[in-house]
Motif scaffolding. Sequence first.
Motif, PDB file in Angstrom:
ATOM      1  N   HIS A 108       0.827  -1.205   0.000  1.00  0.00           N
ATOM      2  CA  HIS A 108       0.000   0.000   0.000  1.00  0.00           C
ATOM      3  C   HIS A 108       0.868   1.264   0.000  1.00  0.00           C
ATOM      4  CE1 HIS A 108      -2.682  -3.130   1.795  1.00  0.00           C
ATOM      5  NE2 HIS A 108      -3.463  -2.649   0.859  1.00  0.00           N
ATOM      6  N   SER A 109       1.940   1.262   0.763  1.00  0.00           N
ATOM      7  CA  SER A 109       2.843   2.414   0.771  1.00  0.00           C
ATOM      8  C   SER A 109       3.516   2.579  -0.585  1.00  0.00           C
ATOM      9  CB  SER A 109       3.901   2.261   1.863  1.00  0.00           C
ATOM     10  OG  SER A 109       3.311   2.289   3.138  1.00  0.00           O
ATOM     11  N   PHE A 110       3.893   1.465  -1.194  1.00  0.00           N
ATOM     12  CA  PHE A 110       4.512   1.526  -2.512  1.00  0.00           C
ATOM     13  C   PHE A 110       3.546   2.110  -3.538  1.00  0.00           C
ATOM     14  CE2 PHE A 110       5.454  -0.677  -6.593  1.00  0.00           C
ATOM     15  CZ  PHE A 110       6.655  -0.039  -6.877  1.00  0.00           C
ATOM     16  N   CYS A 111       2.304   1.616  -3.523  1.00  0.00           N
ATOM     17  CA  CYS A 111       1.302   2.139  -4.463  1.00  0.00           C
ATOM     18  C   CYS A 111       1.030   3.615  -4.219  1.00  0.00           C
ATOM     19  CB  CYS A 111       0.014   1.332  -4.335  1.00  0.00           C
ATOM     20  SG  CYS A 111       0.140  -0.347  -4.986  1.00  0.00           S
ATOM     21  N   SER A 112       1.003   4.027  -2.963  1.00  0.00           N
ATOM     22  CA  SER A 112       0.799   5.437  -2.644  1.00  0.00           C
ATOM     23  C   SER A 112       1.891   6.288  -3.273  1.00  0.00           C
ATOM     24  CB  SER A 112       0.777   5.622  -1.117  1.00  0.00           C
ATOM     25  OG  SER A 112       0.591   6.987  -0.791  1.00  0.00           O
ATOM     26  N   GLY A 113       3.135   5.790  -3.223  1.00  0.00           N
ATOM     27  CA  GLY A 113       4.238   6.530  -3.842  1.00  0.00           C
ATOM     28  C   GLY A 113       4.080   6.647  -5.348  1.00  0.00           C
ATOM     29  N   LEU A 114       3.625   5.562  -6.007  1.00  0.00           N
ATOM     30  CA  LEU A 114       3.403   5.619  -7.454  1.00  0.00           C
ATOM     31  C   LEU A 114       2.360   6.672  -7.803  1.00  0.00           C
ATOM     32  CD1 LEU A 114       3.189   1.815  -8.429  1.00  0.00           C
ATOM     33  CD2 LEU A 114       5.199   3.289  -8.418  1.00  0.00           C
ATOM     34  N   LEU A 115       1.271   6.682  -7.051  1.00  0.00           N
ATOM     35  CA  LEU A 115       0.172   7.600  -7.352  1.00  0.00           C
ATOM     36  C   LEU A 115       0.560   9.042  -7.067  1.00  0.00           C
ATOM     37  CD1 LEU A 115      -2.750   5.454  -5.889  1.00  0.00           C
ATOM     38  CD2 LEU A 115      -2.178   5.782  -8.297  1.00  0.00           C
ATOM     39  N   ARG A 116       1.352   9.275  -6.044  1.00  0.00           N
ATOM     40  CA  ARG A 116       1.776  10.651  -5.746  1.00  0.00           C
ATOM     41  C   ARG A 116       2.737  11.170  -6.812  1.00  0.00           C
ATOM     42  NH1 ARG A 116      -0.333  12.345  -1.251  1.00  0.00           N
ATOM     43  NH2 ARG A 116      -0.710  10.944   0.530  1.00  0.00           N
ATOM     44  N   GLU A 117       3.464  10.252  -7.438  1.00  0.00           N
ATOM     45  CA  GLU A 117       4.395  10.679  -8.482  1.00  0.00           C
ATOM     46  C   GLU A 117       3.679  10.981  -9.796  1.00  0.00           C
ATOM     47  OE1 GLU A 117       8.790   9.444 -10.203  1.00  0.00           O
ATOM     48  OE2 GLU A 117       7.936   8.517  -8.401  1.00  0.00           O
ATOM     49  N   ARG A 118       2.563  10.293 -10.053  1.00  0.00           N
ATOM     50  CA  ARG A 118       1.825  10.533 -11.308  1.00  0.00           C
ATOM     51  C   ARG A 118       0.330  10.696 -11.025  1.00  0.00           C
ATOM     52  NH1 ARG A 118       5.445   9.329 -15.642  1.00  0.00           N
ATOM     53  NH2 ARG A 118       3.856  10.330 -16.928  1.00  0.00           N
ATOM     54  N   PRO A 119      -0.049  11.685 -10.214  1.00  0.00           N
ATOM     55  CA  PRO A 119      -1.467  11.829  -9.833  1.00  0.00           C
ATOM     56  C   PRO A 119      -2.360  12.252 -10.995  1.00  0.00           C
ATOM     57  CG  PRO A 119      -0.215  13.694  -9.040  1.00  0.00           C
ATOM     58  CD  PRO A 119       0.787  12.719  -9.586  1.00  0.00           C
ATOM     59  N   VAL A 120      -1.840  13.060 -11.894  1.00  0.00           N
ATOM     60  CA  VAL A 120      -2.667  13.551 -13.004  1.00  0.00           C
ATOM     61  C   VAL A 120      -3.101  12.381 -13.880  1.00  0.00           C
ATOM     62  CG1 VAL A 120      -2.707  15.006 -15.061  1.00  0.00           C
ATOM     63  CG2 VAL A 120      -1.574  15.816 -12.978  1.00  0.00           C
ATOM     64  N   PHE A 332      -6.268   1.982  -8.066  1.00  0.00           N
ATOM     65  CA  PHE A 332      -5.787   3.103  -8.880  1.00  0.00           C
ATOM     66  C   PHE A 332      -4.402   2.815  -9.456  1.00  0.00           C
ATOM     67  CE2 PHE A 332      -9.144   5.603  -6.804  1.00  0.00           C
ATOM     68  CZ  PHE A 332      -9.580   6.393  -7.859  1.00  0.00           C
ATOM     69  N   SER A 333      -3.545   2.155  -8.671  1.00  0.00           N
ATOM     70  CA  SER A 333      -2.205   1.821  -9.182  1.00  0.00           C
ATOM     71  C   SER A 333      -2.308   0.801 -10.307  1.00  0.00           C
ATOM     72  CB  SER A 333      -1.328   1.272  -8.051  1.00  0.00           C
ATOM     73  OG  SER A 333      -1.105   2.247  -7.064  1.00  0.00           O
ATOM     74  N   ARG A 334      -3.148  -0.225 -10.101  1.00  0.00           N
ATOM     75  CA  ARG A 334      -3.345  -1.218 -11.154  1.00  0.00           C
ATOM     76  C   ARG A 334      -3.826  -0.568 -12.448  1.00  0.00           C
ATOM     77  NH1 ARG A 334      -7.773  -4.789 -11.515  1.00  0.00           N
ATOM     78  NH2 ARG A 334      -9.024  -2.889 -11.219  1.00  0.00           N
ATOM     79  N   ASN A 335      -4.839   0.295 -12.311  1.00  0.00           N
ATOM     80  CA  ASN A 335      -5.397   0.951 -13.495  1.00  0.00           C
ATOM     81  C   ASN A 335      -4.373   1.854 -14.173  1.00  0.00           C
ATOM     82  OD1 ASN A 335      -7.747  -0.350 -12.817  1.00  0.00           O
ATOM     83  ND2 ASN A 335      -8.784   1.468 -12.028  1.00  0.00           N
ATOM     84  N   LEU A 336      -3.609   2.561 -13.360  1.00  0.00           N
ATOM     85  CA  LEU A 336      -2.595   3.472 -13.907  1.00  0.00           C
ATOM     86  C   LEU A 336      -1.565   2.707 -14.723  1.00  0.00           C
ATOM     87  CD1 LEU A 336      -1.233   6.295 -14.006  1.00  0.00           C
ATOM     88  CD2 LEU A 336      -0.064   5.667 -11.869  1.00  0.00           C
ATOM     89  N   LEU A 337      -1.050   1.628 -14.184  1.00  0.00           N
ATOM     90  CA  LEU A 337      -0.004   0.867 -14.868  1.00  0.00           C
ATOM     91  C   LEU A 337      -0.567   0.051 -16.034  1.00  0.00           C
ATOM     92  CD1 LEU A 337       1.936  -0.393 -11.728  1.00  0.00           C
ATOM     93  CD2 LEU A 337       2.594   1.459 -13.271  1.00  0.00           C
ATOM     94  N   ARG A 338      -1.784  -0.410 -15.887  1.00  0.00           N
ATOM     95  CA  ARG A 338      -2.389  -1.224 -16.945  1.00  0.00           C
ATOM     96  C   ARG A 338      -2.805  -0.385 -18.141  1.00  0.00           C
ATOM     97  NH1 ARG A 338      -8.083  -3.306 -15.386  1.00  0.00           N
ATOM     98  NH2 ARG A 338      -8.440  -1.091 -15.825  1.00  0.00           N
ATOM     99  N   ASP A 339      -3.331   0.798 -17.882  1.00  0.00           N
ATOM    100  CA  ASP A 339      -3.978   1.572 -18.945  1.00  0.00           C
ATOM    101  C   ASP A 339      -3.105   2.650 -19.567  1.00  0.00           C
ATOM    102  OD1 ASP A 339      -6.176   0.052 -18.274  1.00  0.00           O
ATOM    103  OD2 ASP A 339      -7.071   1.582 -16.991  1.00  0.00           O
ATOM    104  N   ASN A 340      -1.962   2.957 -18.957  1.00  0.00           N
ATOM    105  CA  ASN A 340      -1.124   4.042 -19.473  1.00  0.00           C
ATOM    106  C   ASN A 340       0.268   3.493 -19.791  1.00  0.00           C
ATOM    107  OD1 ASN A 340       0.596   6.407 -19.691  1.00  0.00           O
ATOM    108  ND2 ASN A 340      -1.102   7.572 -18.786  1.00  0.00           N
ATOM    109  N   LYS A 341       0.533   3.274 -21.060  1.00  0.00           N
ATOM    110  CA  LYS A 341       1.803   2.681 -21.474  1.00  0.00           C
ATOM    111  C   LYS A 341       2.985   3.560 -21.111  1.00  0.00           C
ATOM    112  CE  LYS A 341       4.270   0.928 -25.522  1.00  0.00           C
ATOM    113  NZ  LYS A 341       4.235   0.756 -26.997  1.00  0.00           N
ATOM    114  N   GLU A 342       2.838   4.859 -21.284  1.00  0.00           N
ATOM    115  CA  GLU A 342       3.953   5.777 -20.983  1.00  0.00           C
ATOM    116  C   GLU A 342       4.321   5.708 -19.505  1.00  0.00           C
ATOM    117  OE1 GLU A 342       5.880   9.039 -19.321  1.00  0.00           O
ATOM    118  OE2 GLU A 342       3.687   9.027 -19.211  1.00  0.00           O
ATOM    119  N   VAL A 343       3.326   5.706 -18.635  1.00  0.00           N
ATOM    120  CA  VAL A 343       3.586   5.622 -17.191  1.00  0.00           C
ATOM    121  C   VAL A 343       4.193   4.269 -16.857  1.00  0.00           C
ATOM    122  CG1 VAL A 343       2.491   5.543 -14.922  1.00  0.00           C
ATOM    123  CG2 VAL A 343       1.799   7.284 -16.567  1.00  0.00           C
ATOM    124  N   ARG A 344       3.690   3.228 -17.467  1.00  0.00           N
ATOM    125  CA  ARG A 344       4.216   1.885 -17.199  1.00  0.00           C
ATOM    126  C   ARG A 344       5.701   1.799 -17.566  1.00  0.00           C
ATOM    127  NH1 ARG A 344       0.532  -0.526 -19.645  1.00  0.00           N
ATOM    128  NH2 ARG A 344       1.501  -1.013 -21.654  1.00  0.00           N
TER     129      ARG A 344
END
Length: 365
Positions: A108-120, A332-344
């Motif tokens: 959960h802390s790791f995912c929080s860091g991912l989302l804070r880095e790419r919130p938009v 949100f982390s799953r969706n971010l990494l799954r749906d956005n190739k550039e972020v992944r």
Amino acid sequence: MQPKTYLADEAERKIARNDLDRSLAVEAGAGTGKTTLLVDRILSLLRERRAALDEIVAITFTEKAAGELKVRLREAIEKALLLSPPEEAESLGQALGELERAPISTIHSFCSGLLRERPVEASLDPNFEPLDEMGMDLLFQEVWDQWLGREMEKKPAVLRRALALGMEMDPLSRLVRQIYENRDLLPEGPLPQPSYSPEKFMEILEEEVQRAWDLAQSDCRKEEDLGYQAILGLRAKVKKLKEACPATQEVILFRDLEMKAQGNKSNWKPAASCDAQKQILKKLARELEILKDTLRAQVMAGLVGWVQGFVAAMEEEKARRGILDFQDLLIFSRNLLRDNKEVREYFQKIFRYILVDEFQDTDPL
């Protein structure tokens, strides 16, 4: 000098430590050294300069375990530094300085860091606040009480049906909580509902009860016999069912109707008639249980669809307050990494290795 002893699985341990070109899963009992192997594997990555420490993600089950893992890793690096040649010592020394900033944390802390880095890209407020378990409990109860109050005023058919069939409020609340915590598994549309035909069962019931009654009238010598009384009671239930409306029929079938094969052979002549009426009731009991299972599944499917309104109310309230619960962090982390190739690809360059301690306890999501 005592000969050096080796563990029976030493070859497998060596692979776990040093085979850095494959993804591996280590399965073993408690206290057998899985976490030690994880520390050793990190050391191997550092020694071979496969990655800097901030490029190695280590996931633990609890924050306490993350802190303990950092302590163990520090001790291991410090010990390795004393024995390492200069080319390895440089990378180990750098890792020692980066240890407190290393991505060693819960999922959960790791995912929080991912989302804070790419919130938009995640469509989140950059200032979102994670909600702990106690806060989640309070929010759930608050929103549930308010939403259920509004629903009770509207008296939805699915809720009335569930309550009429015996669903109580506490089990309902627990069911709603379970559905909410697994909301990522909810289907897009309504759940398929099994075919439910009480009419066919009632036809079978009437025919079979009449057969049993014919046997009781002709062959039972004592009206006090439990089998005779059971059949007599079923005749009354059949009459009540035929006179009831469909909603009341459901209640009778699900809550009131019981099939119990009874009777003393000594009260029946021939004794085989006692066995025959018991077989009839056993057959009806099986048919009734199938009907009840179908009814349960149909009611549950309706409740799952109904609860999606509560899930939407929770999402709305969390968005209004700018908070995310633990499951949100994963979704949100799953969706971010799954749906956005550039972020992944961006995070693939930052984090080159991922190691998970206590993998069996990690959320499947």
